[in-house]
Design an enzyme around this catalytic site. Sequence first.
Site, PDB file in Angstrom:
ATOM      1  N   PHE A   1       0.837  -1.187   0.000  1.00 27.46           N
ATOM      2  CA  PHE A   1       0.000   0.000   0.000  1.00 27.46           C
ATOM      3  C   PHE A   1       0.879   1.246   0.000  1.00 27.46           C
ATOM      4  O   PHE A   1       2.082   1.164   0.229  1.00 27.46           O
ATOM      5  CB  PHE A   1      -0.937  -0.019   1.221  1.00 27.46           C
ATOM      6  CG  PHE A   1      -2.392  -0.069   0.835  1.00 27.46           C
ATOM      7  CD1 PHE A   1      -2.883  -1.110   0.066  1.00 27.46           C
ATOM      8  CD2 PHE A   1      -3.271   0.949   1.218  1.00 27.46           C
ATOM      9  CE1 PHE A   1      -4.222  -1.149  -0.305  1.00 27.46           C
ATOM     10  CE2 PHE A   1      -4.603   0.913   0.846  1.00 27.46           C
ATOM     11  CZ  PHE A   1      -5.082  -0.132   0.091  1.00 27.46           C
TER      12      PHE A   1
ATOM     13  N   GLN B   1      -8.149  14.651   3.805  1.00 23.01           N
ATOM     14  CA  GLN B   1      -7.501  13.809   2.802  1.00 23.01           C
ATOM     15  C   GLN B   1      -8.306  13.761   1.505  1.00 23.01           C
ATOM     16  O   GLN B   1      -9.490  13.400   1.510  1.00 23.01           O
ATOM     17  CB  GLN B   1      -7.343  12.383   3.330  1.00 23.01           C
ATOM     18  CG  GLN B   1      -6.663  11.467   2.320  1.00 23.01           C
ATOM     19  CD  GLN B   1      -6.095  10.223   2.975  1.00 23.01           C
ATOM     20  OE1 GLN B   1      -6.810   9.254   3.225  1.00 23.01           O
ATOM     21  NE2 GLN B   1      -4.807  10.247   3.272  1.00 23.01           N
TER      22      GLN B   1
ATOM     23  N   HIS C   1      -8.434  11.696  -1.733  1.00 21.95           N
ATOM     24  CA  HIS C   1      -7.966  10.394  -2.217  1.00 21.95           C
ATOM     25  C   HIS C   1      -7.619  10.530  -3.695  1.00 21.95           C
ATOM     26  O   HIS C   1      -8.372  11.137  -4.449  1.00 21.95           O
ATOM     27  CB  HIS C   1      -9.052   9.332  -2.013  1.00 21.95           C
ATOM     28  CG  HIS C   1      -8.571   7.921  -2.184  1.00 21.95           C
ATOM     29  ND1 HIS C   1      -8.253   7.396  -3.404  1.00 21.95           N
ATOM     30  CD2 HIS C   1      -8.327   6.944  -1.269  1.00 21.95           C
ATOM     31  CE1 HIS C   1      -7.841   6.142  -3.248  1.00 21.95           C
ATOM     32  NE2 HIS C   1      -7.879   5.842  -1.951  1.00 21.95           N
TER      33      HIS C   1
ATOM     34  N   LEU D   1     -15.322   5.970  -4.599  1.00 19.42           N
ATOM     35  CA  LEU D   1     -13.929   5.571  -4.388  1.00 19.42           C
ATOM     36  C   LEU D   1     -13.515   4.368  -5.227  1.00 19.42           C
ATOM     37  O   LEU D   1     -14.263   3.401  -5.369  1.00 19.42           O
ATOM     38  CB  LEU D   1     -13.760   5.218  -2.902  1.00 19.42           C
ATOM     39  CG  LEU D   1     -12.414   4.633  -2.465  1.00 19.42           C
ATOM     40  CD1 LEU D   1     -11.319   5.678  -2.567  1.00 19.42           C
ATOM     41  CD2 LEU D   1     -12.508   4.098  -1.051  1.00 19.42           C
TER      42      LEU D   1
ATOM     43  N   GLU E   1      -7.067   2.262  -3.306  1.00 19.28           N
ATOM     44  CA  GLU E   1      -5.614   2.298  -3.485  1.00 19.28           C
ATOM     45  C   GLU E   1      -5.081   0.898  -3.788  1.00 19.28           C
ATOM     46  O   GLU E   1      -3.968   0.753  -4.315  1.00 19.28           O
ATOM     47  CB  GLU E   1      -4.997   2.830  -2.188  1.00 19.28           C
ATOM     48  CG  GLU E   1      -3.507   3.042  -2.241  1.00 19.28           C
ATOM     49  CD  GLU E   1      -3.022   3.875  -1.051  1.00 19.28           C
ATOM     50  OE1 GLU E   1      -3.588   4.961  -0.817  1.00 19.28           O
ATOM     51  OE2 GLU E   1      -2.104   3.435  -0.353  1.00 19.28           O
TER      52      GLU E   1
ATOM     53  N   ARG F   1      -0.762   9.559  -0.056  1.00 18.45           N
ATOM     54  CA  ARG F   1      -1.938  10.049  -0.788  1.00 18.45           C
ATOM     55  C   ARG F   1      -1.893  11.544  -1.068  1.00 18.45           C
ATOM     56  O   ARG F   1      -2.286  11.991  -2.149  1.00 18.45           O
ATOM     57  CB  ARG F   1      -3.213   9.697  -0.013  1.00 18.45           C
ATOM     58  CG  ARG F   1      -3.517   8.228  -0.082  1.00 18.45           C
ATOM     59  CD  ARG F   1      -4.756   7.876   0.714  1.00 18.45           C
ATOM     60  NE  ARG F   1      -5.055   6.451   0.549  1.00 18.45           N
ATOM     61  CZ  ARG F   1      -6.002   5.806   1.214  1.00 18.45           C
ATOM     62  NH1 ARG F   1      -6.747   6.444   2.089  1.00 18.45           N
ATOM     63  NH2 ARG F   1      -6.212   4.523   0.999  1.00 18.45           N
TER      64      ARG F   1
ATOM     65  N   HIS G   1     -12.011  12.467   0.927  1.00 20.01           N
ATOM     66  CA  HIS G   1     -12.145  11.076   1.339  1.00 20.01           C
ATOM     67  C   HIS G   1     -12.166  10.865   2.840  1.00 20.01           C
ATOM     68  O   HIS G   1     -12.914  10.035   3.355  1.00 20.01           O
ATOM     69  CB  HIS G   1     -10.987  10.293   0.724  1.00 20.01           C
ATOM     70  CG  HIS G   1     -10.958   8.845   1.066  1.00 20.01           C
ATOM     71  ND1 HIS G   1     -12.027   8.002   0.827  1.00 20.01           N
ATOM     72  CD2 HIS G   1      -9.999   8.069   1.641  1.00 20.01           C
ATOM     73  CE1 HIS G   1     -11.706   6.769   1.234  1.00 20.01           C
ATOM     74  NE2 HIS G   1     -10.498   6.790   1.747  1.00 20.01           N
TER      75      HIS G   1
ATOM     76  N   ARG H   1      -3.006  10.557   6.319  1.00 15.72           N
ATOM     77  CA  ARG H   1      -3.142   9.163   6.747  1.00 15.72           C
ATOM     78  C   ARG H   1      -2.663   8.230   5.647  1.00 15.72           C
ATOM     79  O   ARG H   1      -2.998   8.422   4.475  1.00 15.72           O
ATOM     80  CB  ARG H   1      -4.606   8.849   7.056  1.00 15.72           C
ATOM     81  CG  ARG H   1      -4.850   7.389   7.387  1.00 15.72           C
ATOM     82  CD  ARG H   1      -6.296   7.126   7.760  1.00 15.72           C
ATOM     83  NE  ARG H   1      -7.241   7.314   6.662  1.00 15.72           N
ATOM     84  CZ  ARG H   1      -7.453   6.447   5.675  1.00 15.72           C
ATOM     85  NH1 ARG H   1      -6.754   5.329   5.610  1.00 15.72           N
ATOM     86  NH2 ARG H   1      -8.354   6.697   4.744  1.00 15.72           N
TER      87      ARG H   1
END
Lengths: 557, 299, 314
Positions: free
Chosen positions: A114, A227, A229, A239, A242, A273, A337, A372
């Site tokens: 990730f 955030q 995304h 969404l 990721e 991100r 997001h 994050r």
Amino acid sequence: MYQHDVLIIGAGLAGLRAAVEAARMGVDAAVITKVHPIRSHSNAAQGGINAPMTDRGDEWEGHALDTIKGSDYLADQDAVELMSREAGDAIIELEHMGVIFSRNEDGQLGTRRFGGQKVARTFYVGAITGSAMLQVLYEQAVKLDVNIYEEWFVSNLIIEDGACHGVMAMNIHTGELHMIRAKAVIMATGGAGRVFEPSTNALICTGEGLGLAYRAGAPLMDMEMIQYHPTTLAGSGILLSEAARGEGAYLLNSDGERFMKTYAPDYLELASRDVVSRSEQTEIDEGRGIDGNIHLDLRHLGRTFIEERLGYLQEVAVEFVGIDLADDPIPIRPGMHYIMGGIKTDVDGATEVPGLYAAGETANVSVHGGNRLGANSLLDTVVFGRRSAVAAAEYAKSAERFSSDESMLQSEQARYQALLDRPADLRASAVRRDMGESMVAGIGVYRDQNSIDAATAKIKELRGVYSRVAVDNKGKVFNTDLMSAIELDYMLDVAQAVCAGADARKESRGAHFRTDMPDRDDENWLKHTLVYKDGDGSRVETNDVTITDWTPIERVY
Amino acid sequence: MKYAFYPGCVARGGTPELLVSANAVMDRLGIEREEIVSAACTGAGVLQERNQKLGDALNVRTFALAEQMGVPIMTICSTCQGVMSQANRRVLQDPEYLAEINTVLAEEGLEYKGTTVIKHLLWVLVEEIGIEELQKTFTKELSGLNFAPFYGCYIVRPSDALGFDENPERETSLETLIEATGAVAVDNDGKTKCCGLPILLINQGNALQMVSNHTGEAKDMGADAMVTPCPLCHLNLDGYQPKAAKRRPNGKIDLPILHLPQMLGLAMGMQPKELGLQRHIISAKEVIGKAAASPAAVG
Amino acid sequence: MEQTLRVKRYDPENPGSAGYQEYTVEVTDTTTILDALLTVREEMDGTLSMRCSCRASICGSCAMRVNGQAKLVCKTRVNSVAPDGETITIDPAGNMPVIKDLVVEFKPFWDKMRAITPYLQPEGEVPEAEYLASDDEMVHLVGVVNCIQCGACVSDCTVLEVDSSFLGPAALAKAYRFVKDPRDGHQKDRLGALNESSGVWDCTRCMQCVEVCPKDVNPMGRIMAMRDLAMEVGYNNTSGSRHTESFARTVKKNGRLDETRLAVDSMGIFNIPALLAEAPVGLRAIRKGKFPWKAHKSSEPNKVKRVFEKIEGE
């Protein structure tokens, strides 16, 4: 008369994990939620949950460092350490409860990579990790016979002598208002994405938990850290996980070029991100977008791989935009997001209001700081959900009594009645849309003093017209119209706090990138912003970030 | 066009009048056919729940036999159609699976290459013969009659195995044929639901309630009869209707259930005996009378 | 372009007003039915009640009937249902009592979930690390975990329509998830409970659940697999299992089906009262020339039998 030692508001992953812990401790705990637990927005978490597992050669320090670097050094390092250390046990516990994580050839749990991490330490269930975890935690709640107020809407806290003693809530099925007394309350209401438009968040993510705590006197911390995304669908903002990039998908500009190589030569598409979203926005702003979008390209992964490992993404692509990921790239763009900011808590979920705890997205411990990492939110929910329950249960033991005041319920009733009695004027939905669009425009991927001022002014104006909001539905049963109007009241508070935080932080850090102050300023701003409700407005204070072993250095991906 | 005919077990067993009437109607239409005499039962979904591969193998064997004959399969049973369509989809989607099954069939010298088309008479009429040709064989215009369609689950679900995307007309094919006879197609809610037969011997109360609901609804909507392309539905809707009727407020239903070819035969002016209409549990006498009294077809 | 929605309204505080109400909204090629309904609720008529949340087919809130068939309206585009702008009829999900407008009472749904002991019950010592299991044993279960408990299958289940005690496709699919989980230590008890009435044998195999499931969970397939498993672990004395066994036996012998044998076997040959209760229907059928005494056969029953032997022997 309803009363419990511990009352948990919200039944997503943080709330249910707290409930399970409280039930195991044998305290009288209950959960109150405006939707059935299974409908909570945790189910939308797709990609996975991070955990450094010692038995496969990954030590907690590596995860902590990646998290702290990802946060742009705004996370409190003691809290991050605790989360990283507890992560492995949390995963094993979830597996023992029944989560069907993907496995490797040895029959152990498998991992994927990730963003913002060089190590594959993300445990996952296809592209439905949140949903799979939520189901299992709900199963555990059923097993432990947790008392759940399903489809009850909390509209206010019972605050007496500065401490929280429960909630006032409407049973959505009957429209009746009730007091539910509790010695301790855990706020686990999730995010506030609907304050922005568009957003990846569900329609229920209206953030009244933040608003309730804020009005009760708890400070909201680092609210400017929003955030965006990197991969959301244009228009609806839905969404795309990721996990796509984790499994090897490319981001392409209008020249078909993997542009991330210029912005993050080492991590490419898997930079953190905030970095990826800014890179995309720059490409779009400089004319290398495709109709205002970027292409997410999975074609080289092959159909079988896509369908097996990223099935839900393929479903979304086919159903919502008619694109088969095995055949064509899909247009995406940065979209609001997650909110790193939230109700300030200590590592045990305690807020500054006695008796009030918070965990999950609604809280800010702070482990995410300025940005994050993907797959850290699920970890946050189970680690701090559990810890908040332990602390709240302990607190409840020492709390002497339940509140007995009845007058608060009458004033809450009057608040509902005023909305019902008001003749048709403004619709809550219209004000909400105006708010949401102004927030994305003003507190976006890039921001500056002008945009922040414009959003601030707009929110002030909308707060002014809130008193004109009326509802069409005057009935008692399932009056979602009325709920929306009350949610909006709190959303405007959240919006105002976000603007206040953004205005206060005079630097760029993590997701808060000011084009007029593009540099990080560790000398003056290695600090959290704390927004307190103050009369009709707010006041902003700051406090120092907790630094333990990791000295802030320049952040390069 | 010639067809490899697959009547299905029930058209011979529980509802022999179906085979009789289908043959009569197909002869009238000049549909050339040769029965796949060696074929086994499709498994009707029952065998599949015990051993799907076994069920699939029996069906692939049938497909291979038809492939050898070089013509499409035609059935007169909704259930056979559905079970065969599903099996065909499974093996075509998974060449390895097909190869495994072909290994089993190799013993008797068979191999399925994947080319067999499977069509119920209902679809053959709508898609290949065509309404115009069909109507040329009609001598009666059944304009005074109301028929309630009842498809049978397997010929409507799962729609993606049945080619509804490529052949959207299949979804309303039964209404199309009813209207072609000059009758009115009743819009009964139950037409695509379950008749209850699969659980008749397991949970009879539920099965009877289904019969009662569907026949009762059609009756209440003014149907003179119900028409079905599925002999299994017929078994239940006709045979168990007297028992199911006890569940109605007035204790009776009396709705004749016609096999699809029987309705067509009436429009072709055939005699009730040629169509096996005397073999029903619920008397079709009134429908026969109304059909006989219908005006001559113009066309 | 404009699209008309015909929406079922019901207000328990004013039941006399129940009926359909039409709304016309502006839509595009990508507008979903949920988008259209949200436009109605937010811009035209706030009195319309419905459940919806994620807009992305993962929360399971918005199952309702679209032109008579259960769908998750967030993943159903308007033009997929009404390509030529035909009026779309929206009803609440079926087989559950209506609370208001498009909101139905899900309590029976959740109660049935609870009835199947919906949590993992491992036996024996708990390992320090994860349970070891092959990905093959586990990964197929994700297909069931994909279930978002939206209730579309329950809405359109033809058995629930006549018998509200049936556990139903969603709860049974959930049961399968535990029955097949190698970590669970109670497979046999679970199958025993599911073998009782209202369990796996009450499904009619009508495939409504397979057709309407928005997440390809295939509840009916799971139910059939559990029937097979129940027989495998020794639950053979139900009319359902006898039915299946008898069916297989007769096809194996003759290549074709024998309905009279089936009727006798399924009831259980010792079930004299039930057999007698069948008699009037049976006798009447025989008088009408149905149910031939002599079973019909494939022309080559031995070849069919070989297929049985080879595959059953695998």
